[in-house]
Enzyme design. Sequence first.
Site, PDB file in Angstrom:
ATOM      1  N   TRP A   1      37.478  51.598  46.484  1.00 37.44           N
ATOM      2  CA  TRP A   1      36.447  51.207  47.452  1.00 37.44           C
ATOM      3  C   TRP A   1      36.374  49.691  47.627  1.00 37.44           C
ATOM      4  CZ3 TRP A   1      37.209  55.531  48.829  1.00 37.44           C
ATOM      5  CH2 TRP A   1      36.485  56.683  48.644  1.00 37.44           C
TER       6      TRP A   1
ATOM      7  N   TRP B   1      42.650  63.084  43.698  1.00 38.67           N
ATOM      8  CA  TRP B   1      41.295  62.632  43.380  1.00 38.67           C
ATOM      9  C   TRP B   1      40.910  63.286  42.061  1.00 38.67           C
ATOM     10  CZ3 TRP B   1      37.998  59.219  45.885  1.00 38.67           C
ATOM     11  CH2 TRP B   1      36.703  59.164  45.365  1.00 38.67           C
TER      12      TRP B   1
ATOM     13  N   GLU C   1      36.242  59.029  55.019  1.00 33.19           N
ATOM     14  CA  GLU C   1      35.828  60.304  55.604  1.00 33.19           C
ATOM     15  C   GLU C   1      34.858  60.183  56.780  1.00 33.19           C
ATOM     16  OE1 GLU C   1      34.612  62.729  52.210  1.00 33.19           O
ATOM     17  OE2 GLU C   1      36.715  63.002  51.654  1.00 33.19           O
TER      18      GLU C   1
ATOM     19  N   GLU D   1      43.545  62.477  49.186  1.00 34.82           N
ATOM     20  CA  GLU D   1      42.517  62.967  48.263  1.00 34.82           C
ATOM     21  C   GLU D   1      42.688  64.465  48.213  1.00 34.82           C
ATOM     22  OE1 GLU D   1      38.293  62.447  48.576  1.00 34.82           O
ATOM     23  OE2 GLU D   1      38.429  60.347  49.162  1.00 34.82           O
TER      24      GLU D   1
END
Length: 378
Positions: free
Chosen positions: A75, A339, A191, A309
Amino acid sequence: MKLSAVFALCAAALSAVAAPTPGFVYTVGQKFYLNGQEYIFAGTNAYWLAQQSNSDIDKAFSDIAAAGLTTVRTWGFNDVTAIPSYGTYYQLFTNGTATINYGANGLAKFDYVVQSAKAHGLHLIVTLTNNWIDYGGMDIYVEQLAPNSGLYHDVFYTDPTIQAAYKTYITAWLNRYSSNPTIMSWELANEPRCAGSTSVASAACNTTTLTTWVSSMSAYIKSVDANHLVAIGDEGWFERPGAQPYPYDAGVGISFDDNILVPTLDWGTLHCYPESWGQADNVTEFGIAWVRDHAAVQRTANKPVVMEEFGVSIANQTEVYPYWWDEVLASGMTGDAIWQSGSYLSTGPSPNDGFTYYPNSTVYELVRGYAGLLRLRG
Ligand SMILES: *[C@@H]1O[C@H](CO)[C@@H](O)[C@H](O)[C@H]1NC(C)=O
Ligand SMILES: *[C@@H]1O[C@H](CO)[C@@H](O)[C@H](O)[C@H]1NC(C)=O
Ligand SMILES: *[C@@H]1O[C@H](CO)[C@@H](O)[C@H](O)[C@H]1NC(C)=O
Ligand SMILES: *[C@@H]1O[C@H](CO)[C@@H](O)[C@H](O)[C@H]1NC(C)=O
Ligand SMILES: *[C@@H]1O[C@H](CO)[C@@H](O)[C@H](O)[C@H]1NC(C)=O
């Protein structure tokens, strides 16, 4: 065909892509390359890296590198409305104003993430905001900068003030790292959809809303930072009217078929969580088909596509994942990223959302094994 004609065709194909900056990962057709060699996208996720101490960041990357992986998605956002007592944040919203945190618990901390990734021979995918409320994201922008908009989630994609704020935020990242080749790609958002965690979509939101936003923001990134690749970071939903099962006609605002055609997007992404997507009775088969059907679009679009993911409940991971990896290998899909990676840190195990695998687990060994098979396949 005569050899000279082949060369002419190759030259024409190559001139269609911007000349890559030496040392940076680039794409040709459905593959990634680095310094003229194919770059294998054998990846994992570790969203939490920047929240750790430097030595724990080193530990996490060391575990990831030891699994034979090349690429880590993490992130590049944490939006707050009050300064947290600990941890890293990048943007503080107060009284309708966003302030970027360049300090030691902000972008300077991410410098260490990049430095440590490089030291471990890894490349990073950096995602620049979140559809979901975790670590801030789109709903914070809407609440703070467009409080009178009805607070529809998709105001994020269309409101001019928010677009300007998002550009200001990502420009801080682009300028800071534009000449840093450890970052392999930017991603616009984790997403993105018309609706958020609790915020709803306006009646106007559809796939055109998101494709327009994706077009404009990916072109903006290219205009500021020509060195790095750009992807969306979406789940790869299709919106094929009437198609079954549901993720093929999801109606959440994302059309994988449309977005892959955006010229300023370099590669496509899909996620795979069948249990959360109404496919709990058909997890293995759904995932195999999901990979196969995205690989088909990859070939048509002639861009890399990565299942970046994927997850099933821990009890089923060792049974299900090999089928999905086998399909990645067989279908020609460019790469994958599980993930998510876990490590035993000085503070205890890294965050476990039910999908985390740790270094002494069977899944970790499978990750290592399939990274090797992907390298062999090329
Ligand atoms: C935000 O507004 C409140 C109330 O007007 C004020 O007390 C506070 O200092 C402001 N914060 C900033 C960072 O400007
Ligand atoms: C989305 O909505 C807009 C405005 O109503 C419309 O022009 C556009 O065709 C719609 N897009 C799709 C894919 O239905
Ligand atoms: C399981 O998924 C596959 C791929 O989408 C599909 O062909 C099959 O019909 C599904 N089976 C069931 C029982 O839903
Ligand atoms: C997952 O594991 C549970 C417990 O072993 C089992 O009942 C279930 O059928 C498995 N689901 C899948 C999709 O394999
Ligand atoms: C893995 O290692 C951790 C930390 O040393 C330990 O707590 C855990 O029980 C181990 N798990 C397995 C499956 O060996």
